[in-house]
Design a protein around this motif. Structure first.
Motif, PDB file in Angstrom:
ATOM      1  N   ASN A  35       0.821  -1.209   0.000  1.00 42.24           N
ATOM      2  CA  ASN A  35       0.000   0.000   0.000  1.00 42.24           C
ATOM      3  C   ASN A  35       0.858   1.264   0.000  1.00 42.24           C
ATOM      4  OD1 ASN A  35      -2.511  -1.184  -0.118  1.00 42.24           O
ATOM      5  ND2 ASN A  35      -2.757  -1.295   2.098  1.00 42.24           N
ATOM      6  N   GLN A  36       1.961   1.235   0.740  1.00 40.79           N
ATOM      7  CA  GLN A  36       2.857   2.383   0.715  1.00 40.79           C
ATOM      8  C   GLN A  36       3.477   2.543  -0.672  1.00 40.79           C
ATOM      9  OE1 GLN A  36       5.597   2.922   4.018  1.00 40.79           O
ATOM     10  NE2 GLN A  36       7.064   4.019   2.725  1.00 40.79           N
ATOM     11  N   ALA A  37       3.802   1.424  -1.301  1.00 39.43           N
ATOM     12  CA  ALA A  37       4.354   1.478  -2.658  1.00 39.43           C
ATOM     13  C   ALA A  37       3.363   2.123  -3.612  1.00 39.43           C
ATOM     14  CB  ALA A  37       4.722   0.079  -3.124  1.00 39.43           C
ATOM     15  N   VAL A  38       2.090   1.757  -3.479  1.00 39.95           N
ATOM     16  CA  VAL A  38       1.063   2.293  -4.362  1.00 39.95           C
ATOM     17  C   VAL A  38       0.833   3.777  -4.092  1.00 39.95           C
ATOM     18  CG1 VAL A  38      -1.386   2.174  -4.967  1.00 39.95           C
ATOM     19  CG2 VAL A  38      -0.060   0.071  -4.689  1.00 39.95           C
ATOM     20  N   THR A  39       0.806   4.157  -2.807  1.00 35.59           N
ATOM     21  CA  THR A  39       0.494   5.533  -2.436  1.00 35.59           C
ATOM     22  C   THR A  39       1.650   6.485  -2.700  1.00 35.59           C
ATOM     23  OG1 THR A  39      -0.956   4.699  -0.678  1.00 35.59           O
ATOM     24  CG2 THR A  39      -0.319   7.021  -0.554  1.00 35.59           C
ATOM     25  N   PHE A  40       2.868   6.038  -2.383  1.00 30.13           N
ATOM     26  CA  PHE A  40       4.018   6.940  -2.448  1.00 30.13           C
ATOM     27  C   PHE A  40       5.137   6.470  -3.375  1.00 30.13           C
ATOM     28  CE2 PHE A  40       2.223   7.957   1.817  1.00 30.13           C
ATOM     29  CZ  PHE A  40       1.906   9.282   1.561  1.00 30.13           C
ATOM     30  N   GLY A  41       4.984   5.316  -3.960  1.00 25.75           N
ATOM     31  CA  GLY A  41       5.992   4.848  -4.890  1.00 25.75           C
ATOM     32  C   GLY A  41       7.202   4.191  -4.264  1.00 25.75           C
ATOM     33  N   ALA A  51       3.511  -0.189  -7.777  1.00 23.94           N
ATOM     34  CA  ALA A  51       2.861   1.086  -8.054  1.00 23.94           C
ATOM     35  C   ALA A  51       2.386   1.160  -9.500  1.00 23.94           C
ATOM     36  CB  ALA A  51       3.825   2.234  -7.753  1.00 23.94           C
ATOM     37  N   ALA A  52       3.216   0.716 -10.417  1.00 24.46           N
ATOM     38  CA  ALA A  52       2.851   0.753 -11.835  1.00 24.46           C
ATOM     39  C   ALA A  52       1.678  -0.175 -12.126  1.00 24.46           C
ATOM     40  CB  ALA A  52       4.056   0.365 -12.686  1.00 24.46           C
ATOM     41  N   ASP A  53       1.672  -1.343 -11.505  1.00 24.86           N
ATOM     42  CA  ASP A  53       0.601  -2.309 -11.721  1.00 24.86           C
ATOM     43  C   ASP A  53      -0.731  -1.775 -11.219  1.00 24.86           C
ATOM     44  OD1 ASP A  53      -0.565  -4.888 -12.343  1.00 24.86           O
ATOM     45  OD2 ASP A  53      -0.560  -5.258 -10.185  1.00 24.86           O
ATOM     46  N   MET A  54      -0.744  -1.207 -10.010  1.00 27.94           N
ATOM     47  CA  MET A  54      -1.987  -0.701  -9.437  1.00 27.94           C
ATOM     48  C   MET A  54      -2.490   0.530 -10.166  1.00 27.94           C
ATOM     49  SD  MET A  54      -3.279  -2.594  -7.055  1.00 27.94           S
ATOM     50  CE  MET A  54      -2.847  -3.899  -8.226  1.00 27.94           C
ATOM     51  N   ALA A  55      -1.584   1.293 -10.748  1.00 29.45           N
ATOM     52  CA  ALA A  55      -2.005   2.451 -11.535  1.00 29.45           C
ATOM     53  C   ALA A  55      -2.847   2.008 -12.734  1.00 29.45           C
ATOM     54  CB  ALA A  55      -0.793   3.247 -11.999  1.00 29.45           C
ATOM     55  N   LEU A  56      -2.584   0.800 -13.220  1.00 25.69           N
ATOM     56  CA  LEU A  56      -3.324   0.266 -14.365  1.00 25.69           C
ATOM     57  C   LEU A  56      -4.611  -0.461 -13.940  1.00 25.69           C
ATOM     58  CD1 LEU A  56      -0.379  -1.230 -16.472  1.00 25.69           C
ATOM     59  CD2 LEU A  56      -1.686   0.858 -16.959  1.00 25.69           C
ATOM     60  N   ARG A  57      -4.579  -1.143 -12.793  1.00 24.07           N
ATOM     61  CA  ARG A  57      -5.670  -2.069 -12.475  1.00 24.07           C
ATOM     62  C   ARG A  57      -6.617  -1.589 -11.375  1.00 24.07           C
ATOM     63  NH1 ARG A  57      -4.935  -6.882 -10.405  1.00 24.07           N
ATOM     64  NH2 ARG A  57      -2.854  -6.627  -9.524  1.00 24.07           N
ATOM     65  N   TYR A  58      -6.226  -0.589 -10.570  1.00 28.33           N
ATOM     66  CA  TYR A  58      -7.044  -0.205  -9.411  1.00 28.33           C
ATOM     67  C   TYR A  58      -7.918   1.003  -9.718  1.00 28.33           C
ATOM     68  CZ  TYR A  58      -8.356   1.084  -4.659  1.00 28.33           C
ATOM     69  OH  TYR A  58      -9.057   1.400  -3.538  1.00 28.33           O
ATOM     70  N   GLY A  59      -9.141   0.982  -9.191  1.00 28.79           N
ATOM     71  CA  GLY A  59     -10.035   2.129  -9.306  1.00 28.79           C
ATOM     72  C   GLY A  59     -10.914   2.083 -10.545  1.00 28.79           C
ATOM     73  N   GLN A  60     -11.732   3.129 -10.701  1.00 28.07           N
ATOM     74  CA  GLN A  60     -12.652   3.224 -11.818  1.00 28.07           C
ATOM     75  C   GLN A  60     -11.946   3.828 -13.045  1.00 28.07           C
ATOM     76  OE1 GLN A  60     -15.809   1.941 -11.471  1.00 28.07           O
ATOM     77  NE2 GLN A  60     -14.903   1.293  -9.509  1.00 28.07           N
ATOM     78  N   LYS A  61     -12.250   3.282 -14.189  1.00 29.21           N
ATOM     79  CA  LYS A  61     -11.619   3.754 -15.414  1.00 29.21           C
ATOM     80  C   LYS A  61     -12.625   4.525 -16.271  1.00 29.21           C
ATOM     81  CE  LYS A  61      -8.064   1.457 -14.050  1.00 29.21           C
ATOM     82  NZ  LYS A  61      -6.988   2.163 -13.342  1.00 29.21           N
TER      83      LYS A  61
END
Length: 213
Positions: free
Chosen positions: A115-121, A203-213
């Motif tokens: 989660n820290q990786a996703v939030t702050f890289g 971080a790169a993976d979640m930028a593609l797969r997480y949340g609404q598109k």
């Protein structure tokens, strides 16, 4: 948003941060970019008593453009971030307990969770120590922040930036959570941090797969 709406949003955010314990008393400061500069909380005034007219407007050079109140003692810090980062629309600076404790170590906060990786890289950098409200503190924090979303300020506190005030504040809350995780892990013998490559990949993976598109 116009300047009045920006001022109201800053006050609402500051009050929420105070009530959640992420700032104590009149500590911390919050600002948002606006036309011609930025609007920031005033120095030494209780957040719950602020009115929109209490928040001064400053140029990116730090000159007061509007308002009779003395701006936050850390206005130079906010100005330095805005000058360096045209993408930043809001800055939140707190003295939250765990993040400040981490800052007192004068070491980067390791990335112990995905989660820290996703939030702050990845890990959170720490800026070199300088006294409160000084040009040195502003320069050191802006330099350590770089292109990131958060920075610890040695023996002082934390700063987070965002595309808007809500995002900057949410990042402060998440940073406090990750600092808590760090100290809990340390008390149990220490955690194993993600590598730089693992954090960047997550971080790169979640930028593609997480949340609404």
């Amino acid at each position: 948003m116009n300047d009045v709406e920006i001022r109201k949003e800053i006050i609402e955010t500051a009050v929420d941060m105070y009530r959640s314990g992420l700032v104590q008393g009149t500590g911390g400061n919050f600002s948002s970019r606006c036309e011609g500069g930025f609007i920031i909380t005033p120095s030494g005034m209780a957040y719950e008593l602020l009115a929109p007219g209490d928040l001064p407007k400053l140029s990116l050079g730090g000159e007061i453009l509007e308002g009779s109140r003395t701006p936050s003692i850390e206005s130079a810090l906010h100005a330095a971030v805005y000058r360096m980062r045209p993408d930043v629309r809001a800055v939140a600076h707190t003295h939250s307990i765990y993040a400040t404790a981490a800052a007192s170590l004068r070491l980067p906060l390791p990335c112990l969770t995905d989660n820290q990786a996703v939030t702050f890289g990845g890990e959170i950098p720490v800026a070199q120590y300088a006294p409160i409200g000084t040009p040195e503190l502003a320069r050191n924090a802006a330099a350590a922040l770089g292109s990131g979303a958060a920075v610890l300020m040695a023996n002082h506190g934390a700063l987070c930036v965002g595309e808007n005030m809500r995002q900057a504040a949410e990042r402060c809350a998440m940073l406090e959570t990750f600092a808590k995780i760090f100290f809990i892990a340390a008390s149990a013998g220490g955690g194993k941090a993600l590598t730089k490559e693992e954090a960047e990949r997550e971080a790169a993976d979640m930028a593609l797969r997480y949340g609404q598109k």
